[in-house]
Scaffold this active site. Structure first.
Site, PDB file in Angstrom:
ATOM      1  N   TRP A 199      25.893 -40.939 -86.873  1.00  0.00           N
ATOM      2  CA  TRP A 199      26.253 -39.731 -86.123  1.00  0.00           C
ATOM      3  C   TRP A 199      26.335 -40.064 -84.639  1.00  0.00           C
ATOM      4  CZ3 TRP A 199      27.740 -35.852 -89.095  1.00  0.00           C
ATOM      5  CH2 TRP A 199      27.210 -35.725 -90.375  1.00  0.00           C
ATOM      6  N   TRP A 259      27.009 -26.508 -95.370  1.00  0.00           N
ATOM      7  CA  TRP A 259      27.092 -27.545 -94.343  1.00  0.00           C
ATOM      8  C   TRP A 259      27.116 -28.937 -94.956  1.00  0.00           C
ATOM      9  CZ3 TRP A 259      28.314 -27.757 -89.355  1.00  0.00           C
ATOM     10  CH2 TRP A 259      28.435 -26.530 -88.684  1.00  0.00           C
ATOM     11  N   TRP A 270      29.106 -19.694-106.830  1.00  0.00           N
ATOM     12  CA  TRP A 270      28.723 -20.698-105.823  1.00  0.00           C
ATOM     13  C   TRP A 270      27.383 -20.319-105.186  1.00  0.00           C
ATOM     14  CZ3 TRP A 270      30.134 -25.473-104.691  1.00  0.00           C
ATOM     15  CH2 TRP A 270      31.386 -25.930-105.116  1.00  0.00           C
ATOM     16  N   ASN A 272      35.072 -17.212 -94.475  1.00  0.00           N
ATOM     17  CA  ASN A 272      34.661 -18.450 -95.138  1.00  0.00           C
ATOM     18  C   ASN A 272      35.618 -19.607 -94.894  1.00  0.00           C
ATOM     19  OD1 ASN A 272      32.808 -19.846 -97.051  1.00  0.00           O
ATOM     20  ND2 ASN A 272      34.672 -20.011 -98.262  1.00  0.00           N
ATOM     21  N   GLU A 302      33.178 -17.093-107.013  1.00  0.00           N
ATOM     22  CA  GLU A 302      32.583 -17.241-105.685  1.00  0.00           C
ATOM     23  C   GLU A 302      31.112 -16.816-105.698  1.00  0.00           C
ATOM     24  OE1 GLU A 302      34.007 -18.756-102.973  1.00  0.00           O
ATOM     25  OE2 GLU A 302      35.443 -19.238-104.558  1.00  0.00           O
ATOM     26  N   TRP A 348      24.973 -32.445 -89.027  1.00  0.00           N
ATOM     27  CA  TRP A 348      25.121 -31.125 -89.635  1.00  0.00           C
ATOM     28  C   TRP A 348      23.886 -30.250 -89.419  1.00  0.00           C
ATOM     29  CZ3 TRP A 348      21.745 -29.585 -93.484  1.00  0.00           C
ATOM     30  CH2 TRP A 348      21.061 -30.582 -94.191  1.00  0.00           C
TER      31      TRP A 348
END
Length: 470
Positions: free
Chosen positions: A307, A384, A279, A343, A276, A361
């Site tokens: 969108w 995102w 990331w 998360n 993690e 987003w």
């Protein structure tokens, strides 16, 4: 007597601070300086929650420096101008700092390093935020990575090298005229809405170490599964401390292993936790090599995605946790109250926003930027875009998180929902997940009906995706 300035930014710690360590080794006195320059960040200046954290982190750093007979010199204004003024006032021979990796920071630091050297002042920068620099990890062909798994496979072979640096001893601090007070930076909210954050967090180097110890005691052994349960403290919660540099990845790795060794017995597997952290490293790698990822779709095919029209009323209901979808609302209220969100829930609320509501987003990323205490441009952008389907190594667009099945699976008893949705706390667990199944519950509790039908909005999102595929 040789004096150096240590220009602190998001490296607000004394231990494992390469710039501070190098300055203390090479000079007789050091002046730790923080320059408040939000105007240099442009539209991505720190949000309200980040400013709250920064205030308390600077206060904690001031206290730590006092314990080492040193002080933190605060300034506000243009970074280069303030550094130049300090150099004139102190006769500093060099400026040391730790690197940042956002595009605006890179451009500013490059300009400052060149200007200082033109003035005959040495400028030294270091890596204090990452295991490895973004340019040190590359594919076999020398290209940047676009997919996490091979990136992590490469990085993982390198992260066991080296030990964190200690606090420099002695730390011979210097002083200078012309500083400002912490209060004058006006980082705290004028209307005190921060009680929830104050109860949830202890900013600073000591607070980071306390959380690491708590994680070693209670959560790391069950991390692989426990990190998905939002009602538990199953994660390290170190993200804001990492963002502000109150702890480094190297410290987290070495410290966790040292704590587990002291406890004896069978040591839990720390690899899921390290992954993690990987990331986070990957997000910085991407932003360094693809500096437009905070504003532009990583996958250009999404530039033509249809969108929905911006809907301020709809966006505000999502922001305030009034969508009528319990897991989404619980997450958004946790965010508003504590400046943080679990998360797993972050993925759910982002999926609902970009797919069920089909809002761009960008709007969600900006709200998170203003309300998260761990708001971090590379990680926020990666997260995102990953959920929206337009990012590097993204979840496929047709993956739409179902908030009901997610809460049923990861919050089966509805404990997380009950905590953040007091209107539903007295309902039986099954109805906490789907309160609309009992209209009388909605009437009595005042909890809103769903603003969209989950099935119909999912189908509409998948239909819109056909425009990208074609």
């Amino acid at each position: 007597m040789s004096l150096a300035i240590v220009w602190l930014r998001r490296d607000l710690r004394l231990a494992d601070n390469p710039a501070l360590h190098a300055a203390c080794a090479a000079h007789e006195r050091v002046l730790p300086v923080y320059i408040h320059a939000p105007q240099e960040e442009g539209e991505w200046a720190p949000g309200a929650a980040s400013r709250w954290w920064l205030h308390h982190s600077l206060a904690a750093l001031e206290s730590s420096l006092h314990g080492h007979h040193s002080t933190l010199h605060l300034r506000a204004g243009d970074s280069l101008g303030e550094l130049a003024a300090l150099i004139r006032a102190t006769g500093a021979a060099a400026v040391y700092w730790n690197r940042l990796y956002e595009p605006a920071a890179i451009a500013r630091d490059t300009r400052i390093k060149q200007a200082l050297r033109e003035q005959g002042v040495a400028a030294h920068s270091f890596n204090a935020a990452l295991w490895r620099e973004p340019w040190q990890i590359a594919t076999k062909t020398g290209d940047p990575y676009r997919v996490f798994t091979p990136y992590w496979r490469n990085l993982r072979t390198l992260i066991d090298e080296g030990e964190p640096l200690p606090v420099p001893q002695p730390l011979r601090g210097a002083t200078a005229e012309g500083g400002v007070s912490l209060e004058s930076l006006e980082l705290l909210p004028r209307i005190r809405w921060d009680a929830g954050m104050a109860a949830a967090w202890t900013p600073g180097e000591r607070g980071a170490q306390e959380l690491l110890e708590l994680f070693a005691d209670d959560a790391v052994a069950d991390y692989a599964e426990g990190r998905d349960i939002p009602s538990r403290h199953g994660t390290s919660r170190l993200s804001p401390h990492l963002h502000f540099g109150e702890i480094s990845p190297r410290q987290a790795q070495a410290g966790l292993r040292a704590l587990l060794a002291k406890r004896g017995g069978k040591r839990p597997d720390v690899e899921p936790f390290l992954r993690e952290l990987g990331w986070r490293e990957f997000a910085h790698h991407l932003m360094f090599h693809f500096p437009e990822t905070h504003t532009a779709n990583f996958n250009p095919k999404f530039d033509g995605f249809p969108w929905a029209a911006d809907d301020e009323a709809l966006i505000e209901r999502w922001q305030r946790g009034r969508t009528g979808i319990p897991l989404v609302d619980a997450g958004m209220r946790e965010l508003w109250h504590t400046g943080w969100m679990h998360n797993r829930v972050r993925m759910v609320v982002a999926s609902f926003f970009t797919k069920n509501l089909r809002q761009h987003w960008h709007h969600g990323a900006r709200w998170f930027w203003d309300t998260l205490v761990d708001a971090d441009l590379p990680n926020n952008s990666l997260g995102w875009q990953w959920v929206a389907g337009c990012g590097a190594d993204a979840a496929p667009y047709f993956r739409v998180f179902n908030p009901v099945s997610q809460s049923q699976k990861f919050d089966a008893k509805g404990e997380y929902l009950a905590r953040w949705l007091p209107e539903l706390a007295n309902a039986v667990p099954a109805l906490r997940h789907e309160p609309w199944k009992d209209p009388s519950l909605l009437r009595k509790s005042g909890y809103p009906a769903p603003m969209v039908d989950l099935g119909e909005s999912r189908a509409a999102a998948l239909e819109a995706f056909q425009a990208v595929k074609s």
